[in-house]
Design a protein around this motif. Sequence first.
Motif, PDB file in Angstrom:
ATOM      1  N   GLY A 195      19.959 -12.348 -15.272  1.00  0.00           N
ATOM      2  CA  GLY A 195      20.173 -11.212 -16.166  1.00  0.00           C
ATOM      3  C   GLY A 195      20.469  -9.914 -15.441  1.00  0.00           C
ATOM      4  O   GLY A 195      20.283  -8.833 -15.995  1.00  0.00           O
ATOM      5  N   ALA A 196      20.934 -10.013 -14.200  1.00  0.00           N
ATOM      6  CA  ALA A 196      21.199  -8.788 -13.432  1.00  0.00           C
ATOM      7  C   ALA A 196      22.321  -7.985 -14.051  1.00  0.00           C
ATOM      8  O   ALA A 196      23.290  -8.535 -14.554  1.00  0.00           O
ATOM      9  CB  ALA A 196      21.563  -9.135 -11.998  1.00  0.00           C
ATOM     10  N   LYS A 197      22.140  -6.670 -13.997  1.00  0.00           N
ATOM     11  CA  LYS A 197      23.255  -5.776 -14.309  1.00  0.00           C
ATOM     12  C   LYS A 197      24.019  -5.594 -13.001  1.00  0.00           C
ATOM     13  O   LYS A 197      23.468  -5.113 -12.011  1.00  0.00           O
ATOM     14  CB  LYS A 197      22.713  -4.449 -14.813  1.00  0.00           C
ATOM     15  N   TYR A 229      17.509  -5.914 -12.638  1.00  0.00           N
ATOM     16  CA  TYR A 229      17.296  -7.135 -13.413  1.00  0.00           C
ATOM     17  C   TYR A 229      16.442  -6.760 -14.631  1.00  0.00           C
ATOM     18  O   TYR A 229      16.967  -6.423 -15.672  1.00  0.00           O
ATOM     19  CB  TYR A 229      16.605  -8.203 -12.571  1.00  0.00           C
TER      20      TYR A 229
END
Lengths: 359, 126
Positions: A14-16, A29
């Motif tokens: 879910g990392a940006k 994250y």
Amino acid sequence: MKELVLNEIHIALGAKMSPFAGYSMPVMYSGIMEEHHAVRNSLGIFDVSHMGEFILEGEGSLELIQRLTTNDASVLTPGDVQYSCMTNEKGGIVDDLLVYCLEAGKYMLVVNASNIEKDWNWISERNAGSVKMTNISDSTVLLAVQGPVAATALQSLTPVPLAQMKYYTFTKGQFAGIDDVIISATGYTGAGGFELYCKNEDAERLWQAVMEAGKPYEIKAAGLGARDTLRLEMGYCLYGNDINDETSPIEAGLGWITKFSKEFPGSDHFKEQKKNGIEKKLCGFEIVGKGFPRRGYKVLDEHFNEVGVVTSASISPSLDKSIGLAYLNKSVSAKGTPIKVVVRDKALDATVCSLPFTK
Amino acid sequence: MNIPDNLKYTNDHEWISFENGEATIGITDFAQRELGDIVYIDITALGQEVGKDEVFGSVEAVKTVSDLFMPVTASISEMNAALESAPDLVNSDPYGQGWIIKAKLNDPSQLDQLLSADEYKAVIGL
């Protein structure tokens, strides 16, 4: 734009992802605050494979490093790491870097991602020819596993006695069943822990093993956002923000890695600065009350004269205050001096303070 | 990414709902995600009428600051007091507890010019 070897793992967590120094990098994250606290209080893992690594070996390698860097690399023995910088003749900093003494006559330089090409050219142009240089940046993954429980959490993965490793030393050894991992007791967070260098093909195995070993300690994947707040709390310089081609190591508070027992680009100039004093100095400040300074904002003295500029700033998750670094005229650079930081249309009260912000 | 169907949206990533003559305004799930950890909400125009697309405050996040733009011309009647001690509600619940202001609309027909959920999804590439 380059992708990290572990790009898909970051996305699955879910990392940006944001562009940084030519790489698509995980910025956060679960959230910068949560990641920051995990690293400060327990354990976090950063993929900082964007960093550059050069191997310098053969006759004259130490001499070349000595000629280009400010610190004294002659004191290094195999297993030692040293923080240093390369300077230019105009009195600025080409880059700050780590020097690893791999073996007698063989070194690894770890440089900032944004400067890989510049540094490579800078060193190559000054290499008389005898030093063999190899850029291993694209085949090397660097994971920083940081936090006070790092040695305990990771010990099951390696026969190397982690808790006994001194700060700024490294060992090449087996880690998570992978041979020849560079296990380095270094980091950019002030939280303790290790930086692990491996080959691309071993990266996923290394990441998963660390995540598994860190589970009981609630390890968190941490991004560049938390890396920045952590380093700022320690007062560590960030190249491009606090230091650049025009700032002097003496002004930046890097006098402790500037050794005048030898000559290097700009050394006469820096020697003079050290002897005669400097007009401006990189200082820490904290905002009194609420307010959010940003890089580039102006600093005023009590009489509203402009006396400096902010180079890094953020809320400090550990202190719950706004902190920053600024180049300040010597008239206001003493600890405790009241200053004002112009945040949009308001002049906020602030105080010059000593570094690091957190101990 | 949560983009509720019952709200109206702007290109600047605000959402607005309108019930019983009162509008509630906040920022979208996309916006809070882009900003990251929100540490302060500054409302500069409480009690004032603010024109459509004009700035009514700002959102401070750890990494950045962003202005808040009024979706329609309206008078700000209330700001969410809970955000003073817990600005991160905007991250955790942007359409619920993380609402930012309530406002009285001069001309509710301006709402018709705003984006639907589907149109907003197109703006953010969903």
